[in-house]
Design a protein around this motif. Structure first.
Motif, PDB file in Angstrom:
ATOM      1  N   LEU A 126      47.779  11.422  51.211  1.00  0.00           N
ATOM      2  CA  LEU A 126      46.626  11.821  52.014  1.00  0.00           C
ATOM      3  C   LEU A 126      46.313  13.304  51.830  1.00  0.00           C
ATOM      4  N   GLN A 127      45.093  13.647  52.162  1.00  0.00           N
ATOM      5  CA  GLN A 127      44.703  15.015  52.489  1.00  0.00           C
ATOM      6  C   GLN A 127      43.995  14.955  53.831  1.00  0.00           C
ATOM      7  N   THR A 128      44.379  15.850  54.724  1.00  0.00           N
ATOM      8  CA  THR A 128      43.718  15.860  56.023  1.00  0.00           C
ATOM      9  C   THR A 128      43.831  17.252  56.635  1.00  0.00           C
ATOM     10  N   LEU A 129      43.084  17.457  57.693  1.00  0.00           N
ATOM     11  CA  LEU A 129      43.088  18.731  58.405  1.00  0.00           C
ATOM     12  C   LEU A 129      43.249  18.423  59.889  1.00  0.00           C
ATOM     13  N   PHE A 130      44.350  18.909  60.463  1.00  0.00           N
ATOM     14  CA  PHE A 130      44.669  18.663  61.863  1.00  0.00           C
ATOM     15  C   PHE A 130      44.224  19.836  62.734  1.00  0.00           C
ATOM     16  N   GLN A 131      43.622  19.510  63.868  1.00  0.00           N
ATOM     17  CA  GLN A 131      43.395  20.505  64.915  1.00  0.00           C
ATOM     18  C   GLN A 131      43.722  19.867  66.254  1.00  0.00           C
ATOM     19  N   PHE A 132      44.299  20.659  67.155  1.00  0.00           N
ATOM     20  CA  PHE A 132      44.690  20.149  68.467  1.00  0.00           C
ATOM     21  C   PHE A 132      43.528  20.231  69.464  1.00  0.00           C
TER      22      PHE A 132
ATOM     23  N   THR B  47      39.779  21.392  48.377  1.00  0.00           N
ATOM     24  CA  THR B  47      40.455  22.592  48.879  1.00  0.00           C
ATOM     25  C   THR B  47      39.940  22.905  50.277  1.00  0.00           C
ATOM     26  N   ILE B  48      40.628  23.824  50.938  1.00  0.00           N
ATOM     27  CA  ILE B  48      40.164  24.257  52.258  1.00  0.00           C
ATOM     28  C   ILE B  48      38.775  24.870  52.144  1.00  0.00           C
TER      29      ILE B  48
ATOM     30  N   SER C 147      32.970  24.456  53.273  1.00  0.00           N
ATOM     31  CA  SER C 147      31.605  24.441  52.709  1.00  0.00           C
ATOM     32  C   SER C 147      30.895  23.118  52.951  1.00  0.00           C
ATOM     33  N   GLY C 148      31.555  22.202  53.653  1.00  0.00           N
ATOM     34  CA  GLY C 148      30.892  20.950  54.015  1.00  0.00           C
ATOM     35  C   GLY C 148      31.442  19.702  53.362  1.00  0.00           C
ATOM     36  N   ALA C 149      32.450  19.809  52.488  1.00  0.00           N
ATOM     37  CA  ALA C 149      33.016  18.637  51.840  1.00  0.00           C
ATOM     38  C   ALA C 149      33.975  17.928  52.794  1.00  0.00           C
TER      39      ALA C 149
END
Length: 281
Positions: free
Chosen positions: A30-36, A194-195, A200-202
């Motif tokens: 996976l690729q993901t971005l976590f925020q609480f 990438t981050i 940039s909207g991806a």
């Protein structure tokens, strides 16, 4: 200072989720971005001298053997050689099968709180490794920082993100994570980004088409919220969310919800609320 009576177990959002491959053992890359979020479950702990690890009340549909809170406490107890026990009270606010990480967050809060209360003195790395045995999402809750994640979700890079207000809509259905990841139609070859690409909207949630097709109620929530913001699925769902610049804007959209639907407004957090509780302990 006295220890806090209630320990937070915050929700998380997956701001995007790409499935980039499948490993020989069946797990997905996976690729993901976590925020609480500053919203979640709460736990209370009452130490026992007899070594027993108990829950004060059963969680509907979850056996004691499958309860992540009990499993986390017992694994920590065994690893650290703790003789004391604990009774755990869970005030459940996050829906099961919602993609908000409730069970994983509960387990992480158990590990961090009991590491303190039992005087185990395990390091953060040791607790994160222990958490990974319980579930792929547990380490990000243990480390307590918004993070870019790869692998099965265990390779984490802390990031600083905007902290908007989110409106999260909660369907009445519980989505099966196993069912989504075993779906033959699931995209499993998304390109890595990438981050900078994300900022940039991806990025999208590869699970969304599967969940839309199998859970019409979630599709309706996505369509409704999508008319008022950029609506996304978190994790494998079924909760959906959109970001807003202010609490007032998010609450304004929440006020438009049809009577049969439910949701909540919460602030995005780059640092887990659990760590504020640990600092105050």
């Amino acid at each position: 200072m006295s220890l806090p009576q209630r320990w937070p177990a915050p929700a998380k959002l997956n701001l995007f989720l790409h499935v980039t491959g499948r490993r020989p053992d069946g797990y997905h890359e996976l690729q993901t971005l976590f925020q609480f979020l500053d919203f979640g479950d709460e736990l209370r702990f009452r130490l026992r001298p007899d070594g027993q690890v108990l829950r004060s009340a059963a969680l509907a549909g979850v056996s004691a053997e499958a309860d992540l809170c009990l499993r986390a406490a017992r694994r920590l107890q065994a690893l650290a050689g703790v003789k004391a026990g604990v009774e755990i009270t869970l005030d459940k606010r996050l829906p099961m099968g919602g993609g908000l990480g409730g069970g994983s967050s509960d387990a992480a809060t158990v590990l961090l709180a009991l590491n303190r209360l039992w005087g185990c003195d395990l390091t953060l790395d040791e607790l994160a490794r222990l958490g990974l045995e319980l579930g792929a999402d547990v380490p990000v809750f243990v480390r307590g920082r918004a993070a870019w994640a790869e692998g099965v979700g265990e390779r984490l890079e802390p990031v600083e993100l905007p902290e908007p207000w989110y409106l999260v809509l909660v369907p009445s259905v519980s989505v099966s994570t196993a069912g989504v990841f075993s779906a033959p139609e699931l995209t499993r070859d998304s390109r890595r980004i990438t981050i900078a690409d994300f900022l940039s909207g991806a990025g999208r949630n590869d699970c969304e088409p599967v969940v839309r097709a199998r859970y019409p109620e979630v599709a309706r929530l996505l369509d409704w919220l999508g008319q008022r913001g950029e609506a996304r699925l978190t994790g494998t769902g079924g909760c959906v969310f959109a970001a807003f610049d202010s609490r007032e804007a998010a609450e304004g959209v929440k006020a438009e919800l049809p009577p049969a639907w439910s949701g909540f407004v919460a602030r995005g957090c780059n640092r887990s609320p659990l760590y504020r509780a640990l600092e105050e302990a």
